[in-house]
Every structure is written in C-alpha cells, then in structure tokens.
Design an enzyme around this catalytic site. Structure first.
Site, PDB file in Angstrom:
ATOM      1  N   GLU A  91       1.886 -27.832  -5.685  1.00 22.90           N
ATOM      2  CA  GLU A  91       2.879 -29.024  -5.534  1.00 22.90           C
ATOM      3  C   GLU A  91       2.036 -30.299  -4.934  1.00 22.90           C
ATOM      4  O   GLU A  91       0.956 -30.314  -4.403  1.00 22.90           O
ATOM      5  CB  GLU A  91       3.968 -28.870  -4.566  1.00 22.90           C
ATOM      6  N   CYS A 104       0.543 -37.341  -2.259  1.00 31.81           N
ATOM      7  CA  CYS A 104       0.022 -36.115  -1.341  1.00 31.81           C
ATOM      8  C   CYS A 104      -0.472 -34.991  -2.296  1.00 31.81           C
ATOM      9  O   CYS A 104       0.234 -34.530  -3.234  1.00 31.81           O
ATOM     10  CB  CYS A 104       1.007 -35.421  -0.362  1.00 31.81           C
ATOM     11  N   CYS A 111      -3.580 -20.875   1.313  1.00 36.80           N
ATOM     12  CA  CYS A 111      -4.425 -21.502   2.274  1.00 36.80           C
ATOM     13  C   CYS A 111      -4.873 -20.377   3.213  1.00 36.80           C
ATOM     14  O   CYS A 111      -4.000 -19.548   3.727  1.00 36.80           O
ATOM     15  CB  CYS A 111      -4.043 -22.527   3.396  1.00 36.80           C
ATOM     16  N   CYS A 115      -2.020 -21.170   9.921  1.00 30.26           N
ATOM     17  CA  CYS A 115      -1.516 -21.667  10.902  1.00 30.26           C
ATOM     18  C   CYS A 115      -0.160 -21.198  11.032  1.00 30.26           C
ATOM     19  O   CYS A 115       0.686 -20.894   9.947  1.00 30.26           O
ATOM     20  CB  CYS A 115      -1.274 -23.123  10.580  1.00 30.26           C
ATOM     21  N   CYS A 118       2.848 -23.131   9.129  1.00 36.70           N
ATOM     22  CA  CYS A 118       2.938 -23.555   8.042  1.00 36.70           C
ATOM     23  C   CYS A 118       3.432 -22.828   6.774  1.00 36.70           C
ATOM     24  O   CYS A 118       3.014 -21.736   6.728  1.00 36.70           O
ATOM     25  CB  CYS A 118       1.376 -24.050   7.835  1.00 36.70           C
ATOM     26  N   GLU A 164      -6.745 -26.160   2.663  1.00 40.09           N
ATOM     27  CA  GLU A 164      -7.684 -26.754   3.905  1.00 40.09           C
ATOM     28  C   GLU A 164      -8.947 -27.290   2.921  1.00 40.09           C
ATOM     29  O   GLU A 164      -9.489 -26.649   2.523  1.00 40.09           O
ATOM     30  CB  GLU A 164      -8.338 -25.866   4.616  1.00 40.09           C
ATOM     31  N   SER A 218      -5.668 -32.285  12.526  1.00 38.51           N
ATOM     32  CA  SER A 218      -4.284 -31.612  12.818  1.00 38.51           C
ATOM     33  C   SER A 218      -4.697 -31.131  14.089  1.00 38.51           C
ATOM     34  O   SER A 218      -5.375 -29.830  14.054  1.00 38.51           O
ATOM     35  CB  SER A 218      -4.022 -30.486  11.866  1.00 38.51           C
ATOM     36  N   ILE A 219      -4.398 -31.707  15.196  1.00 39.75           N
ATOM     37  CA  ILE A 219      -4.812 -31.034  16.578  1.00 39.75           C
ATOM     38  C   ILE A 219      -3.717 -30.325  17.244  1.00 39.75           C
ATOM     39  O   ILE A 219      -4.120 -29.182  17.749  1.00 39.75           O
ATOM     40  CB  ILE A 219      -5.226 -32.138  17.657  1.00 39.75           C
ATOM     41  N   CYS A 339       4.971 -30.005   3.323  1.00 40.41           N
ATOM     42  CA  CYS A 339       3.980 -29.042   2.865  1.00 40.41           C
ATOM     43  C   CYS A 339       4.109 -27.536   2.375  1.00 40.41           C
ATOM     44  O   CYS A 339       4.579 -26.779   3.354  1.00 40.41           O
ATOM     45  CB  CYS A 339       2.825 -29.115   4.035  1.00 40.41           C
TER      46      CYS A 339
HETATM   47  N1  SAH Z   1      -4.840 -28.194   5.772  1.00 46.86           N
HETATM   48  C1  SAH Z   1      -5.161 -29.431   6.183  1.00 46.86           C
HETATM   49  C2  SAH Z   1      -4.210 -30.287   5.377  1.00 46.86           C
HETATM   50  C3  SAH Z   1      -2.940 -29.769   4.750  1.00 46.86           C
HETATM   51  S1  SAH Z   1      -1.693 -29.662   5.912  1.00 46.86           S
HETATM   52  C4  SAH Z   1      -4.365 -29.565   7.654  1.00 46.86           C
HETATM   53  O1  SAH Z   1      -3.910 -28.850   8.405  1.00 46.86           O
HETATM   54  O2  SAH Z   1      -4.635 -30.692   8.268  1.00 46.86           O
HETATM   55  C5  SAH Z   1      -1.044 -31.260   6.178  1.00 46.86           C
HETATM   56  C6  SAH Z   1      -0.197 -31.516   7.448  1.00 46.86           C
HETATM   57  O3  SAH Z   1       1.024 -30.909   7.525  1.00 46.86           O
HETATM   58  C7  SAH Z   1      -1.027 -30.900   8.741  1.00 46.86           C
HETATM   59  O4  SAH Z   1      -0.963 -31.778   9.758  1.00 46.86           O
HETATM   60  C8  SAH Z   1       0.098 -29.679   9.069  1.00 46.86           C
HETATM   61  O5  SAH Z   1      -0.265 -29.103  10.227  1.00 46.86           O
HETATM   62  C9  SAH Z   1       1.335 -30.455   8.644  1.00 46.86           C
HETATM   63  N2  SAH Z   1       2.447 -29.296   8.547  1.00 46.86           N
HETATM   64  C10 SAH Z   1       2.380 -28.004   8.015  1.00 46.86           C
HETATM   65  N3  SAH Z   1       3.475 -27.273   8.195  1.00 46.86           N
HETATM   66  C11 SAH Z   1       4.179 -28.031   8.543  1.00 46.86           C
HETATM   67  C12 SAH Z   1       5.613 -28.141   8.811  1.00 46.86           C
HETATM   68  N4  SAH Z   1       6.458 -26.838   8.401  1.00 46.86           N
HETATM   69  N5  SAH Z   1       6.316 -29.316   9.091  1.00 46.86           N
HETATM   70  C13 SAH Z   1       5.655 -30.423   9.531  1.00 46.86           C
HETATM   71  N6  SAH Z   1       4.314 -30.450   9.158  1.00 46.86           N
HETATM   72  C14 SAH Z   1       3.774 -29.445   8.851  1.00 46.86           C
HETATM   73 FE1  SF4 Z   2      -3.719 -24.383   5.943  1.00 48.79          FE
HETATM   74 FE2  SF4 Z   2      -3.025 -26.786   6.736  1.00 48.79          FE
HETATM   75 FE3  SF4 Z   2      -1.026 -25.240   6.314  1.00 48.79          FE
HETATM   76 FE4  SF4 Z   2      -2.943 -24.744   8.395  1.00 48.79          FE
HETATM   77  S1  SF4 Z   2      -1.616 -26.611   8.408  1.00 48.79           S
HETATM   78  S2  SF4 Z   2      -2.145 -23.167   6.967  1.00 48.79           S
HETATM   79  S3  SF4 Z   2      -4.769 -25.382   7.518  1.00 48.79           S
HETATM   80  S4  SF4 Z   2      -2.403 -25.851   4.954  1.00 48.79           S
END
Ligand code: SAH
Ligand code: SF4
Length: 361
Positions: A91, A104, A111, A115, A118, A164, A218-219, A339
């Site tokens: 997407e 985006c 991935c 996490c 996600c 990622e 993404s901390i 995402c």
């Molecule tokens: N893998 C990379 C980039 C893709 S995710 C990363 O993790 O940074 C991009 C952003 O979307 C990240 O900050 C991620 O934590 C956030 N994200 C993922 N799932 C989400 C959700 N359900 N609600 C809000 N933000 C989310």
């Molecule tokens: Fe992958 Fe980013 Fe989602 Fe974590 S937040 S599972 S690194 S896409």
C-alpha cells in the site's frame, strides 16, 4: 521477469547504456521521458533512436504495479493498494498538507521486525521491494495527480509504509537517489524522511551517506524494559546502542532528528515516561523533535489509544522540559490509512474468501 527501469539511478542507467554500446546522452533523454513527460511505454520516447528503444524494451519494463484499490478520503487522503507482478500486495498513501503533497511508501512485503502494535508486523516479510518498485509507487501517485489535470506535484516523501527500510538498505538508497535527482523528480532531500525502528549499524551508514535526508527513529518507549516489551528489536539494538548511533548521526549531519512515539493507553503514556524521555533526549534537545502518534487500533492487538488528557499531559511534560514536540494529525482514518491496515484487511478478506470456497466445494 525484466527489471523496472525506475530502479536505476541516473549513473547506473548511463553506465548500463555505455556497456551496451549506446551513447551516454541517451540516459538524459530517457530520464526526461520517464520523469518529466512521464510516459509509460518505451515506444513513446520520440527523440531516442530505435536501436536504443529496442535495447531498453528487451531488458526493462516501466510499469510493474497494478492498481487493485484506490480509496479517497474526505480529507483528500488517497490510499492505493497495488498488486506486484508476483501477486503480492502493498500500500501507498497520498496525504495533503498545507506545505504540499506527501507520499508514504512501502519498502517490503510485510515486516520481520514484528512490533507488537503494528499491522504490518503480523504478516512476516515475504520479500524486499526492488528500488524500482519503490520508485514506481511515487510515479503511480504522480500519474494519478497528472490525470486530475490540476498540475499538482508530489513534493514530500515519507518512508513510513509497510516494512523496515534499513532492512532493505541498498534498494532504499537507490530509491532515494532516483527521486532526489535534479534530472528526475527532483524531490528535495529535506522533503524526504526515512523512518526506522532502530537498526543501529545502518543508522551509522546512513549518516555517512552525505545526503540531507531526514531521519526518524521509532523510539516508542524511554527505557529498555518497556521498549523490549513492545518492540522486540530492542533486544538486538537497545537504547545504549541506539543513542550513540543518534549522536553520531547528529554530529555528522547536524540535522534535526524526529523521534516517533506511539501513545498506547496505560502502557507508555504516563507522565513518568514523558519525564524519562525528556531525560533521555536532554543533551540533544536542540536537534530533537518528538512526534507523538495517537495509536490506530489494529484488530487482535492488545492496545488502545491513549485518552486525550494523557496525550496532553505527555505533550506538556516534554514541552516544559524543553523538548520540542507535536501530536501527529491523522489522515484518512475513514479509509484505513494507518500503516499496513488496508493491506492486512485485504489479506484477511482473501483468506476468508478462500476458506468459504473450500467449504462450499
Ligand atoms: N519500519 C519503520 C517504518 C514503517 S512504520 C518504523 O517502524 O519506523 C512507520 C511508523 O508507523 C512507525 O513509527 C510505526 O511505529 C508507526 N505505526 C505502526 N503501527 C501503527 C499504528 N497501529 N498506529 C499508529 N502508528 C503506527
Ligand atoms: Fe515493521 Fe515498522 Fe511495523 Fe515495526 S512498526 S513491525 S518496524 S513496519
């Protein structure tokens, strides 16, 4: 399967043409047709000689993605679901801001970082996208804009879709070179942001690239215990490895870094975590910006969105301690624009359809 020509940087295409006995200047012409005139067939490249066109046609394709779904939200967000040549779906989202149009992009099919909050992490990585497939997402969105006839251009890119990016590093860098190149789409480096879950060694490499592209980390938690709980990558790259990588990046580039922080109700949204985060960033606050992200609930995930009051307290606590921050405004919530959400829903639907088919057979 032929390669996508979008995947080649200008230098790579020039060298390729020379290696295949063609004149160097054709690369400039070809790029002009691809990125300024935006043709989708080699035969439309009028001033390029036939032998060169034949050669390109033999080895490359231009379009490899097909549009499966396009959803437009009330706020102007457009979400695209593309099918890749191998049937995988990804997407891409177009968002409208007062400063421009931002896309985006997705970098991987699924991935592996996994996490816990996600939607993309539920489905493990199927494969990396090629640089061409990442560039083509921008081109398809630009062509959508072209078709509306309003002379609008994609002006910003966020690498925050599925995947990622630092786990697909070389293709990411080629993609960045292509979209940033003045001879191509010419999207300014300062208008491009790459977000990582924190693959520390790649953060050093990225700092050394000498490009002015923004980095976001993404901390999501200010201490290892909590961070490992919600992001298992923290076991491999805990804060004591991430912070020096960030310091190195800041020292090398002198560019501001964005820290993304998803607020999960009663998990990481207490005042105490805001204080810890402020402490963690204290010595680099002049070059830090914290982006507080309201959580987008994902089916079958244990988290909830933080209360408004908790979000405000978190924000105020950071600001009071001199950490610049903001709360991310949402785009296209009515069309699953977070995402990986549209894709995972689509995959669920597909599974249900197949199951039904088996039952009725
Ligand atoms: N893998 C990379 C980039 C893709 S995710 C990363 O993790 O940074 C991009 C952003 O979307 C990240 O900050 C991620 O934590 C956030 N994200 C993922 N799932 C989400 C959700 N359900 N609600 C809000 N933000 C989310
Ligand atoms: Fe992958 Fe980013 Fe989602 Fe974590 S937040 S599972 S690194 S896409």
């Amino acid at each position: 399967m032929k390669r996508s020509i979008y995947g080649l940087t200008f230098e790579q295409l020039t060298n390729w043409l020379i290696d295949h006995g063609e004149k160097k200047f054709h690369s400039k012409q070809v790029w002009d047709w691809l990125y300024q005139k935006r043709v989708t067939d080699f035969s439309q490249m009028k001033n390029v000689n036939q032998s060169c066109i034949d050669l390109l046609q033999q080895h490359f394709t231009i379009e490899t993605l097909s549009e499966e779904i396009k959803q437009e939200s009330k706020d102007g967000t457009v979400k695209f679901l593309f099918k890749l040549h191998d049937g995988n779906v990804i997407e891409t989202v177009l968002m409208r801001f007062n400063y421009g149009l931002s896309v985006c992009v997705t970098t991987q099919v699924g991935c592996n970082i996994g996490c816990s909050f996600c939607a993309s992490g539920i489905l493990r990585k199927n494969r990396d996208l090629t640089s061409g497939e990442i560039v083509e997402q921008i081109m398809q969105v630009q062509q959508h804009l072209d078709s509306q006839g309003k002379d609008e251009r994609v002006s910003h890119i966020v690498v925050m879709g599925i995947g990622e990016p630092f786990d697909n590093y070389e293709n990411l860098i080629d993609f960045l070179k292509v979209v940033n190149d003045k001879k191509g789409l010419s999207i300014g480096a300062r208008h491009i942001t790459v977000s990582t879950s924190g693959i520390a060694p790649k953060m050093y490499e990225f700092a050394d690239e000498g490009i002015q592209i923004n980095l976001a980390l993404s901390i999501h938690a200010p201490n290892n215990e909590l961070r490992t709980k919600i992001m298992k990558i923290n076991r491999a790259y805990p804060l004591e490895k991430l912070m020096p990588a960030i310091d190195y990046y800041l020292e090398k580039t002198n560019r501001r870094i964005t820290f993304e922080y998803i607020l999960l109700k009663d998990v990481n949204d207490h005042k105490k975590e805001a204080e810890q985060l402020a402490d963690l960033l204290k010595d680099k606050r002049h070059l830090s910006y914290v982006n507080l992200i309201p959580y987008n609930p994902v089916a079958d995930h244990p988290y909830e969105r933080s209360e408004k009051e908790a979000i405000l307290t978190f924000y105020q606590t950071l600001m009071d301690r001199g950490i610049k921050c903001g709360v991310r405004t949402e785009h296209g919530t009515d069309i699953d624009a977070a995402c990986g959400q549209l894709r995972s829903k689509q995959i669920e639907k597909e599974k249900a359809r197949k199951k039904k088919k088996i039952q009725t057979n």
